[in-house]
Design an enzyme around this catalytic site. Structure first.
Site, PDB file in Angstrom:
ATOM      1  N   MET A 115       0.842  -1.188   0.000  1.00  0.00           N
ATOM      2  CA  MET A 115       0.000   0.000   0.000  1.00  0.00           C
ATOM      3  C   MET A 115       0.883   1.246   0.000  1.00  0.00           C
ATOM      4  SD  MET A 115      -3.181  -1.045   2.391  1.00  0.00           S
ATOM      5  CE  MET A 115      -4.041  -2.577   2.138  1.00  0.00           C
ATOM      6  N   CYS A 116       1.197   1.764   1.162  1.00  0.00           N
ATOM      7  CA  CYS A 116       1.889   3.053   1.254  1.00  0.00           C
ATOM      8  C   CYS A 116       3.335   3.011   0.782  1.00  0.00           C
ATOM      9  CB  CYS A 116       1.783   3.591   2.672  1.00  0.00           C
ATOM     10  SG  CYS A 116       0.046   3.870   3.146  1.00  0.00           S
TER      11      CYS A 116
END
Length: 187
Positions: A115-116
């Protein structure tokens, strides 16, 4: 090789190593230990450490869940970039922080891999930065029940995927923590 020619410096970017984000992370203890060593080595070499911290509807700013894990601690002079999107550049002052530090190359560690971390790597590359992922210093949680591959497969795939990233005038890459030589980047 960054396209940001007036930015010769490198920074270690530590993404979302917060209580809730890594509460159930794969190899949590090992990854946090590796990141801690990277931070210590960066500081000794006078390479800036830039922290990124996420907040959103589920992860409330100021809460215990939102805090950076107790195993790691930003130094008083280190920037903490607050974000609410996966890409740490979106809607934040990360670009201004890096510009002020004359940084054109990022060494990236943190969570969550899929994700990030991945979003920020892409965000860096499209903005002209070289972005290197530390292969053994990022993690994610098990989301197999939601259809994702196992955490170890996510990490291996991301390392493989990012190992040969490039764009005109800039590059991505992957390096093991033992091979990160901050002395090459320090002032």
């Amino acid at each position: 090789m960054t396209t940001l020619a007036s930015r010769p410096n490198t920074a270690l970017v530590v993404i979302d190593l917060q209580n809730e984000v890594v509460a159930n992370a794969y190899r949590r203890r090992e990854v946090l230990g590796t990141v801690k060593i990277l931070i210590e080595r960066a500081r000794r070499a006078h390479v800036p450490v830039v922290w990124v911290r996420h907040a959103d509807g589920d992860l409330k700013a100021g809460s215990e869940a939102w805090q950076i894990v107790a195993e790691l601690a930003p130094a008083p002079d280190e920037a903490i970039v607050e974000k609410s999107y996966r890409d740490a550049f979106e809607g934040t002052d990360l670009e201004q922080v890096l510009s002020r530090l004359s940084v054109g190359k990022l060494i990236v560690a943190g969570a969550q891999t899929d994700m990030c971390v991945r979003s920020t790597l892409h965000g860096a590359l499209v903005r002209g930065y070289d972005a290197t992922l530390v292969s053994d210093a990022h993690t994610t949680e098990d989301m197999t029940q939601r259809g994702a591959p196992s955490p170890d497969a996510v990490i291996r795939h991301t390392n493989m995927y990012w190992s040969n990233q490039s764009a005109p005038g800039r590059s991505g890459g992957v390096i093991e923590s033992k091979d990160v030589d901050f002395a090459l980047y320090g002032s």
